[in-house]
Structure formats: C-alpha cells, structure tokens
Design a protein around this motif. Structure first.
Motif, PDB file in Angstrom:
ATOM      1  N   ASP A  75       0.808  -1.212   0.000  1.00 51.15           N
ATOM      2  CA  ASP A  75       0.000   0.000   0.000  1.00 51.15           C
ATOM      3  C   ASP A  75       0.846   1.269   0.000  1.00 51.15           C
ATOM      4  OD1 ASP A  75       0.887   0.018   2.660  1.00 51.15           O
ATOM      5  OD2 ASP A  75      -0.942  -0.933   3.371  1.00 51.15           O
ATOM      6  N   TYR A  77       3.098   2.267   2.268  1.00 52.66           N
ATOM      7  CA  TYR A  77       3.484   2.803   3.572  1.00 52.66           C
ATOM      8  C   TYR A  77       4.372   1.788   4.287  1.00 52.66           C
ATOM      9  CZ  TYR A  77      -0.222   6.233   2.916  1.00 52.66           C
ATOM     10  OH  TYR A  77      -1.001   7.244   2.427  1.00 52.66           O
ATOM     11  N   CYS A  78       5.250   2.317   5.145  1.00 55.56           N
ATOM     12  CA  CYS A  78       6.146   1.441   5.901  1.00 55.56           C
ATOM     13  C   CYS A  78       5.331   0.522   6.800  1.00 55.56           C
ATOM     14  CB  CYS A  78       7.102   2.281   6.737  1.00 55.56           C
ATOM     15  SG  CYS A  78       8.129   1.274   7.820  1.00 55.56           S
ATOM     16  N   CYS A  81       6.863   1.800  10.765  1.00 51.62           N
ATOM     17  CA  CYS A  81       6.602   3.132  11.334  1.00 51.62           C
ATOM     18  C   CYS A  81       5.464   3.859  10.649  1.00 51.62           C
ATOM     19  CB  CYS A  81       7.868   3.981  11.315  1.00 51.62           C
ATOM     20  SG  CYS A  81       8.278   4.605   9.680  1.00 51.62           S
ATOM     21  N   GLY A  82       4.960   3.321   9.529  1.00 54.78           N
ATOM     22  CA  GLY A  82       3.818   3.947   8.873  1.00 54.78           C
ATOM     23  C   GLY A  82       4.169   5.114   7.980  1.00 54.78           C
ATOM     24  N   ALA A  83       5.452   5.467   7.887  1.00 53.04           N
ATOM     25  CA  ALA A  83       5.835   6.601   7.043  1.00 53.04           C
ATOM     26  C   ALA A  83       5.442   6.323   5.602  1.00 53.04           C
ATOM     27  CB  ALA A  83       7.334   6.851   7.143  1.00 53.04           C
ATOM     28  N   LYS A  84       5.019   7.368   4.924  1.00 60.34           N
ATOM     29  CA  LYS A  84       4.634   7.208   3.527  1.00 60.34           C
ATOM     30  C   LYS A  84       5.898   7.072   2.697  1.00 60.34           C
ATOM     31  CE  LYS A  84       2.164   9.320  -0.243  1.00 60.34           C
ATOM     32  NZ  LYS A  84       0.800   9.718  -0.489  1.00 60.34           N
TER      33      LYS A  84
ATOM     34  N   TRP B 236      -3.524  -2.750  12.353  1.00 61.56           N
ATOM     35  CA  TRP B 236      -2.093  -2.473  12.434  1.00 61.56           C
ATOM     36  C   TRP B 236      -1.938  -1.013  12.790  1.00 61.56           C
ATOM     37  CZ3 TRP B 236       0.674   1.344  10.174  1.00 61.56           C
ATOM     38  CH2 TRP B 236       2.078   1.259  10.216  1.00 61.56           C
ATOM     39  N   LEU B 298       0.934   6.748   7.719  1.00 61.74           N
ATOM     40  CA  LEU B 298      -0.181   5.844   7.941  1.00 61.74           C
ATOM     41  C   LEU B 298      -0.388   5.720   9.450  1.00 61.74           C
ATOM     42  CD1 LEU B 298      -2.003   4.187   6.134  1.00 61.74           C
ATOM     43  CD2 LEU B 298      -0.487   2.256   6.463  1.00 61.74           C
ATOM     44  N   ARG B 301      -3.732   0.440   9.533  1.00 59.02           N
ATOM     45  CA  ARG B 301      -4.299  -0.392   8.486  1.00 59.02           C
ATOM     46  C   ARG B 301      -5.432  -1.165   9.155  1.00 59.02           C
ATOM     47  NH1 ARG B 301       1.348  -0.960   7.346  1.00 59.02           N
ATOM     48  NH2 ARG B 301       1.835  -0.468   5.178  1.00 59.02           N
ATOM     49  N   GLN B 313      -8.945  -4.135   3.107  1.00 60.45           N
ATOM     50  CA  GLN B 313      -8.108  -3.259   3.928  1.00 60.45           C
ATOM     51  C   GLN B 313      -8.481  -1.807   3.708  1.00 60.45           C
ATOM     52  OE1 GLN B 313      -3.696  -3.637   4.772  1.00 60.45           O
ATOM     53  NE2 GLN B 313      -3.571  -2.084   3.176  1.00 60.45           N
ATOM     54  N   LEU B 315      -7.145   2.195   4.783  1.00 62.54           N
ATOM     55  CA  LEU B 315      -5.982   2.900   5.318  1.00 62.54           C
ATOM     56  C   LEU B 315      -6.422   4.159   6.056  1.00 62.54           C
ATOM     57  CD1 LEU B 315      -3.537   2.693   2.260  1.00 62.54           C
ATOM     58  CD2 LEU B 315      -3.719   1.147   4.220  1.00 62.54           C
TER      59      LEU B 315
END
Lengths: 367, 425
Positions: A75, A77-78, A81-84, B236, B298, B301, B313, B315
């Motif tokens: 998707d 994203y990491c 850490c969720g970083a884009k 997540w 993000l 998830r 899913q 986001l």
C-alpha cells in the motif's frame, strides 16, 4: 491528400492528424495506444509518447522505508513506522559503483519530482564515471517525464570513453566538446520526444554533466544545475556557470548573495526542450590532483549552500566518505532547510593515483 | 465466495503537534451465502429455552411455539440441539447421554425436536451458567461444526453464586455466538447484556408473549444467512503508537478495545463473529507521534480477515497541516458515531442512576441523551426516551423524569441503547 473528415465538423483532415485543425476536436483513431510501463522499460531510453503515460521509474528492487529502514508494504506505507514511502519517481537512488552515488528527491514543497539523474561508473575506483542531472522546469507540462528521458539519453550518449582526438591537448579538447554537446543534443531530443506536439507549454529542463576519467574531469551545463569540485581540506570551486538571470546580474557586478535571492534568481536563460534556444552547453575541463568530491546537483541543493565554501561545509558536516551516505546526507540537509524544490545530488569520489605534487589544480580550458 | 470491502471516513489533517487520529471504517460483505453451506465446515444451532418455575403458562406456551418456529427456519443439514434450562441444563433434543450431542436437521429430526419442545414444563430455578456450559459441550461433541450459534430465552434473574455466570461466559467467549432475549420484565438487562456482548450477539426484550415467535424466526433467519462463519477485524498501528479504542458503532455500539489478541507486535485482532451480506461500521482511534507540517504517514491499516486471509483493507492516514481550515473540520461520520456512542452511555448511566434513586443524575444524563438522539437523528432512541422522560426542550436537553413509567418501556430503552442509526445523507 486523403479525404478523411473530422467527425465533429466535417472539415477534411489528414489521416494522421490527432486534432481537427478547424474545430479542434480530438481525432482518436490516429493516436497510438498508450504503452505499458513494461514496454517503456524495454524501450529505455524512453522513446514512446509518454506525455500520456508517466515515466517508468528507475528500478529499485527492494523498497525499504526511508525513515526506519523497515519494509514498505504494497500500500506504499512502511510496515513498521507507517511513514509514507515516496513513489519510485519521487525518490530514487543510484549507486553504480561504491565510489559513485546519487539521490534524486522530491523535496518537501513540490508535489512531484521533476529532477532527474542518470549515473554510470566503472567498478574500478577512479577509472570512469558519468554524472548526469536534469532539473525539469516546474511550470512546463510533463517535465518530470522529459527530464528522466533526457538524463538517460545523455547517459547513453556518454557510455563510451571520451575521445582522445589527435593526441594533442587542443585536439582532445575539441573532440570532448563535440561529445558533450552531442550528449546535450541527445538529451534535448529525448525531452522533445516525450512532449505532446500540441502542448502549449512543452517540457523543459536544465542539463549538467560531469565525466571523470582518471584524473581528467570534463563538464557541461545548460541552465542552473551545477558542477562543483570540492577537494578535501582545500578551497573548492564551482566549475559550471549558470545560464540564469542571477548569473547575468553577478556578471554585471551584483553580489552573489543579492542576485541569488532576488525575484529573478531562478529564471534560467537557456534550457533543453522544444522551445529551447540553440543547444550549446557551457563546457570546461579540469585535471584533478587532490582527493575530493565531484558534485553535480540541482538548485534544490545549492539554494541552501551556493558557494563552494558553504557546500564543502555541508560535506564536512555530513561526516562520511561513503558516496551513497553523503548524497543522502546532503539531500536531508536541503530538506531540513525547507526542501523548497526538488533535490538532486550526484557524487564521485576522487583519489589521486599518486600523492599530489602541486596544491593548485590546473585549468585546461573553459568554454 | 464472500467478498469484503472497506471504506474509510476521516479527516486525515492534523494540526501542528496533533497526535490523535479518528476514523470510521465501513466494512461490507457480499456473497456470504448460507451458514454451513459454503464448504468451510458445518453450522450448528442450539435453542436454549428457560423452563424454570417462573415461566407462566402463557409465556411457556409462547416460548414453545417460538422455539418450534425457530426449528422451521433452520436449514436442512444444519446440526442442532434444544436445551431446556432451569437450575440445571437438560438436553431436550437429541435425547442422548453420550456421543454427538447434535444431529443434522431434516424433516424427521425437526418433527422429533418439535415433540420434545411440546413436552416442556416449568419447574425449578435459573442457573444460566449451566445452560451455557452445556451448549459449549454440545458444540464440542460434533467436530464438523465450525460455525456455532445459540438463541437463549430467559424470563428471570439468574440465581447463582456471584461469579459463576461470568466464568461460564468466559468459557463460551470466542467459541460460540449467542443472541439473548428476555421475556416479560423480571429479568436483568445488565446481566443478559453481559452474555450477548461477550458472545457477539444481540439482546432485546420481548414484553408480551405474542411477539415471541416473530422474534425467534427473525433471529434464526439472520443466523442462517451468515455464510461467513467467523472473521476478525485486524488493526495495524505504527511502532510507538497507541490504539486508543476500537468500537463497532453500527449496527450497534460494541467496545472491542479490550478484546485484542496479538497477531504480531504491531497488529491486533478483534472478534467480529459471523457475517451475512451486511455492512458494519467501526470507529478506530490511534495516537501517533506528531510529525512536521507537510508530513504524511499511515496511522492504521484496518483489515477484515477470514482465517489468515486478509479480505479487505482500509488505510487510516495522518497528514500534518498548518491550514486550520483543513485541520479544524471533524469528519461527519466520526462526529455522528461519537455522538451515538455517548448516547448509549448516557441512556445506560441515566437508567442506572434512576434505579438507584439518584434523580438529579438521571435527569441530567437522560436529558443529554435526548439532546444527542435529536442531534444524531436517532428517532428510535428519541421515541423510546419519550416513554421514560417528559421533554421540555430537545435542543437544550432539559427533561423531567416521568412519574409513572412502564417497566417494559424502561427495559426496552435500555436494551436498545446500543443500537445506532447511520448518518442521514
């Protein structure tokens, strides 16, 4: 002459026409099908009409997070850490050999990365490196596609070693001039090829190239992307001369600081693209004799460190002699300063074969 | 094959220094099929009827009729059993004392079970823990049964040692689902709601015997339409973040936060039970570390997983912005369900205060409930509240407690408190 007519207004139009000259209606049939990304990859350097399809990003097999080194999910994203993760066009790296590396980054303020870069290096340190940087002009259409195509075309043109001419310095200089000009012309053609013929605002880009062969450095530029030579612990030099309003003001006596912060600071006077004036890069060559860095960069970096002293200070501050790390550090520095523009840094590390005998490098010519 | 989709509603823009991200995730299922008919194991249904001495003749007659009607809704081939519950649980059908305690539904087993139900007579006390435990034992006796659902009807308060019921609920949690109904007004909403919430079912009051059959038929039809036996909501969240809460907010409010089981360090799974062709909304709140303006990341998830397979899913994002026009907006869906969640709490707390004689608190809380029901357009809640309070000003939430309230109306308000309405377009 064919008798095809425009379905909208009935005017006779040539069969290959993509738009009706009379009413402007799009004539769908003549347009080639959009190539797939895979096809474009195979065609590299890009020769398809990519104004309808984004440029295929340079391949980077493993996607790791730029923030924490975690894996990047499907998707984008990491997964840690969720970083884009930026798209592969918005941030890419090349390190063709351990002594040559570059980073091309979107920066913070711009919505896409119109800078481009293409590097080449022999495995043997110091043998041969080609650094190409193009900065797509942000107010022209599809300049992100054009700049990448142009950078790759120039790299292809410079794939073979520079000619030696008749063996004399003059002969060699003339031969090198021709190759560097031809590479600029190839880049220009690639930029034009990606431009919609009907575009009212065709893609355009700057051009900066450095070719290092042993201790011989040749460079060329159009516009305001730059080539620097930064020897370790000695004063550095900006080798390229900008084709910009600011440069003209500097030559007219204005201080660099004032000119580069003025309203016209980023207006360039020459560029690549369909509406470009003649393609005549500014050329130069230098015999290197001390360890140091050859830096080719876009204004996204030098905006924050224009003088060779300022740039050298950032190289020192980065505290690394690994090219890939240094390139990342310089991009991070520009982003930390605001990242107002796209940022590209290409580096080659030079180490003289034998200890230097003279502290001052000798300039051979400057076109 | 069932298909799931997930849609996210949120305002992803956070102000400088902002850390809390709220989102509503709508998960929809299509093509669920019929329970036990999708090739992924068999379905099992157990009907549990209170046969304690408190069941009056009218209620008992209605309960028998309702249980028999429920049998008619069970699709042939589904494993089933019937339990008669009093101070102990008795297996009314199939009448076996060992081996498999459930049999497949067909014309003759339906007929035999119907006869067994006709023989119910009320005697003894109420020990619901034994009913739940027997249901669990019966489900476990047939290995093919992978989708387990029960209907439980009671008419009175549980009479057991404190803790026995909770222990039985704990044993059943995650093993079978249970919809609960209370007949009349002598049962405890709180007590029965504890069962239905833990066992991912519904709770409601059946005030008069004549409504019982329709309710049983509806529950059983709904259960048979759940072709997806079990699914999990997975969330997540990034390293260093905190999941503040996870709630189902539609069709009813169910707080799932405490029901997390770990999938991996960053991912938790929350039970959702079986699915039919339906749509559910979840409110997820995550606290992340603030980033610089212009940065995007993000925040979560949100996935719907069947077994180990992620089916859909959504986001949930966070983007820091210096534009207060962007950051000040509260997403309409988030605002709506935040209001509906508070509405449920205000009704329950208000009724509790009223029961304990604290009229001031009851008036304030139920007044706030009236206000929220009006704001969020929950007309059902408003009409149920009107039977308990006199409304002076709906907008201001000023109300007076009614002097004479029908107990059934108060219980109906309580059981329906968690039901939510979707946002009005």
């Amino acid at each position: 002459m064919s008798t095809t007519t425009c379905p909208a207004c009935g005017t006779a139009v040539p069969p290959e026409a993509r738009f009706c000259e009379s009413c402007g209606a799009a004539l769908g049939g003549a347009a080639p099908a959009a190539p797939t990304a895979a096809e474009i990859d195979e065609l590299a350097p890009i020769s398809a009409p990519t104004y309808r399809t984004p440029a295929a990003p340079p391949p980077t097999p493993v996607r790791t997070c730029l923030t924490c080194q975690g894996p990047v999910g499907e998707d984008g994203y990491c997964e840690v850490c969720g970083a884009k993760a930026p798209s592969e066009r918005d941030h890419f790296r090349e390190d063709p050999a351990p002594w040559v590396a570059g980073v091309c980054d979107r920066g913070i303020r711009h919505h896409r990365n119109e800078d481009a870069m293409a590097l080449l290096a022999s495995a043997t340190p110091g043998e041969r490196a080609v650094l190409v940087v193009l900065d797509g002009v942000s107010n022209s259409i599809d300049s992100d596609v054009g700049s990448l195509a142009g950078a790759r075309a120039a790299r292809e043109a410079l794939r073979t070693p520079l000619p030696r001419g008749m063996g004399t310095p003059e002969g060699r200089s003339a031969a090198v001039t021709k190759v560097l000009t031809d590479a600029a012309v190839a880049a220009n053609e690639a930029v034009i090829e990606t431009t919609d013929p009907a575009s009212s605002n065709p893609a355009s880009a700057t051009y900066a190239v450095a070719v290092l062969e042993g201790s011989a450095l040749a460079h060329a530029n159009i516009g305001d992307s730059r080539v620097y030579w930064l020897p370790d612990g000695a004063p550095g030099r900006q080798l390229s001369v900008d084709d910009s309003a600011a440069q003209m003001q500097i030559e007219a006596g204005m201080s660099r600081e004032e000119a580069e912060s003025g309203p016209q600071a980023h207006a360039i006077t020459r560029w690549l693209g369909r509406d470009a004036p003649e393609i005549e890069p500014r050329l130069g060559a230098l015999e290197l004799d001390a360890p140091g860095w050859v830096v080719v960069c876009s204004d996204g970096l030098w905006n924050y460190a224009s003088t060779p002293e300022a740039l050298a200070a950032q190289v020192t501050a980065a505290g690394t002699v690994v090219p890939s790390e240094l390139a990342l550090a310089l991009v991070a520095f520009a982003n930390a300063q605001g990242g107002q523009d796209n940022i590209t840094v290409a580096l080659a590390r030079f180490e003289p074969a034998a200890p230097a005998t003279t502290p001052t490098p000798q300039e051979e010519s400057h076109g | 094959m069932a298909e799931f989709t997930a849609a996210v509603y949120q305002n992803e823009f956070l102000p400088d220094g902002g850390t809390d991200v709220n989102a509503i995730v709508t998960v929809s299922c299509t093509g669920a099929g019929t329970a036990g008919q999708t090739g992924a194991g068999s379905a099992g249904e157990i009907i549990i009827v209170d046969t304690s001495g408190s069941m009056g003749p009218q209620t008992m007659a209605a309960a028998k009729q309702a249980a028999q009607a429920a049998l008619a809704e069970i699709v042939d081939g589904t494993y089933f059993a019937v339990i008669a519950g009093s101070d102990r649980a008795m297996l009314a059908y199939p009448q076996v004392s060992s081996g498999p305690g459930m049999v497949p539904m067909d014309a003759s087993s339906r007929e035999a079970a119907s006869r067994a139900i006709a023989n119910f007579h009320g005697s003894g006390g109420t020990a619901i823990s034994t009913w739940l435990d027997l249901a669990g034992t019966l489900f476990a006796s047939v290995a093919e049964v992978t989708q387990r659902h029960a209907i439980l009807l009671t008419d009175g308060e549980n009479r057991e040692q404190p803790g026995s019921l909770d222990a039985a609920i704990k044993r059943a949690t995650g093993y079978f689902q249970c919809d609960c109904r209370g007949a009349g007004t002598d049962w405890q909403v709180d007590e029965v709601r504890r069962i239905s919430q833990a066992l991912l079912g519904t709770v409601d009051i059946i005030p008069t015997p004549d409504q019982m059959q329709a309710q049983f038929e509806e529950i059983m039809r709904a259960s048979m339409s759940r072709g997806v036996a079990d699914a999990q909501l997975r969330i997540w969240a990034p390293q260093g973040s905190q999941v503040l809460f996870v709630r189902q907010v539609s069709p009813s409010v169910e707080d799932l936060t405490a029901r997390r089981t770990e999938v991996n360090a960053l991912t938790g799974a929350y039970p959702t039970g079986a699915w039919s062709d339906e749509s559910r909304d979840y409110h997820v709140a995550v606290r992340v570390a603030a980033k610089a303006i212009g940065q995007e990341q993000l925040a979560a998830r949100v996935q719907l997983a069947v077994g180990d397979q992620v089916m859909a899913q959504g986001l949930v994002k966070a983007t820091w912005s210096g534009d207060s026009g962007l950051t000040a907006r509260i997403d309409q869906q988030v605002a709506h369900y935040t209001g509906q969640t508070e509405l449920a709490a205000m009704i329950q707390e208000g009724l509790q205060a009223k029961a304990s004689g604290d009229e001031a608190t009851a008036t304030t809380k139920l007044g706030r409930a009236v206000q929220l029901a009006a704001e969020t357009g929950n007309d059902e809640a408003t009409s149920k509240l009107r039977k308990v309070v006199d409304i002076d000003d709906e907008k201001e939430g000023t109300v007076r407690l009614k002097r004479a309230v029908d107990k059934a109306d108060e219980m109906a308000l309580d059981t329906a408190s968690t039901k939510t309405t979707r946002i009005k377009k």
